[in-house]
Scaffold this motif. Sequence first.
Motif, mmCIF file in Angstrom:
data_model
loop_
_atom_site.group_PDB
_atom_site.id
_atom_site.type_symbol
_atom_site.label_atom_id
_atom_site.label_comp_id
_atom_site.label_asym_id
_atom_site.label_seq_id
_atom_site.Cartn_x
_atom_site.Cartn_y
_atom_site.Cartn_z
ATOM 1 N N THR A 172 17.329 -0.789 -31.123
ATOM 2 C CA THR A 172 15.882 -0.883 -31.339
ATOM 3 C C THR A 172 15.372 0.341 -32.080
ATOM 4 O O THR A 172 16.016 1.393 -32.101
ATOM 5 C CB THR A 172 15.126 -1.011 -30.000
ATOM 6 N N GLU A 173 14.196 0.186 -32.685
ATOM 7 C CA GLU A 173 13.560 1.308 -33.378
ATOM 8 C C GLU A 173 13.308 2.462 -32.410
ATOM 9 O O GLU A 173 13.500 3.631 -32.753
ATOM 10 C CB GLU A 173 12.239 0.848 -34.010
ATOM 11 N N GLU A 174 12.881 2.115 -31.200
ATOM 12 C CA GLU A 174 12.581 3.142 -30.195
ATOM 13 C C GLU A 174 13.835 3.936 -29.831
ATOM 14 O O GLU A 174 13.798 5.170 -29.706
ATOM 15 C CB GLU A 174 11.985 2.497 -28.946
ATOM 16 N N GLU A 175 14.959 3.236 -29.684
ATOM 17 C CA GLU A 175 16.220 3.917 -29.379
ATOM 18 C C GLU A 175 16.628 4.832 -30.528
ATOM 19 O O GLU A 175 17.095 5.964 -30.304
ATOM 20 C CB GLU A 175 17.319 2.886 -29.120
ATOM 21 N N ALA A 178 14.589 7.968 -30.521
ATOM 22 C CA ALA A 178 15.002 8.838 -29.411
ATOM 23 C C ALA A 178 16.307 9.571 -29.716
ATOM 24 O O ALA A 178 16.556 10.663 -29.191
ATOM 25 C CB ALA A 178 15.151 8.017 -28.134
#
Length: 207
Positions: A172-175, A178
């Motif tokens: 995911t973009e969020e991963e 991070a």
Amino acid sequence: AELMKEEHNPETEEYGISSLTFVANDMPFHPERFAKILRGFGDYESANNVGVANNDSDDDGAVFQGVVRTKGQLWLANANAYPVRFQTAGTQADLRPEDTPFLQEIMKKIDEQERDQVDERSMTFLQNRIAKMKEDGFWTDKFGDRRSQLVFIGVGLNKAKMHKWLTRALLTEEESVAMGGVEGWKNLKDPFYNGQLPTAHFEYDGN
């Protein structure tokens, strides 16, 4: 990620044979999540008995139940420079990196060097290939020709479940944020080659 429509074929429908094509070019597969869902290949006898009742099942058990044959290409986050060939026949699966890196990775290496070190004929060939890929929709501004494209053929396939879990297996973009962006992808664990994938295939060294 896309779910491509299969061709209508009355003879295959009679025997419950169908196919699913999965395409993703916005993010790569998270290697551990992809490895986790690789269950059910070749179990087409059970698939015929499952029926439609489990189409909305939210568990990741036997995602590929009923798949007899798989063929295609993976884009794995920790092997970012090279496509990875993936195929199955019955219960047997084979996953191995290709020898040739993604075209965008080749162009990146050329840009890091002096372009006059590349002969004009080769440069023209590469530029023409990129132009053709852009014309055919096989190139994105962000990731170039990186993409996963898999074709699954089988009996009694639960296509909704397959597509759902394949999509969930994508990074995911969020991963990515991070991890500090693309460079952080190489730190993801390698469940397939015991750490060799990121070492040998995360970047193209030009050789």
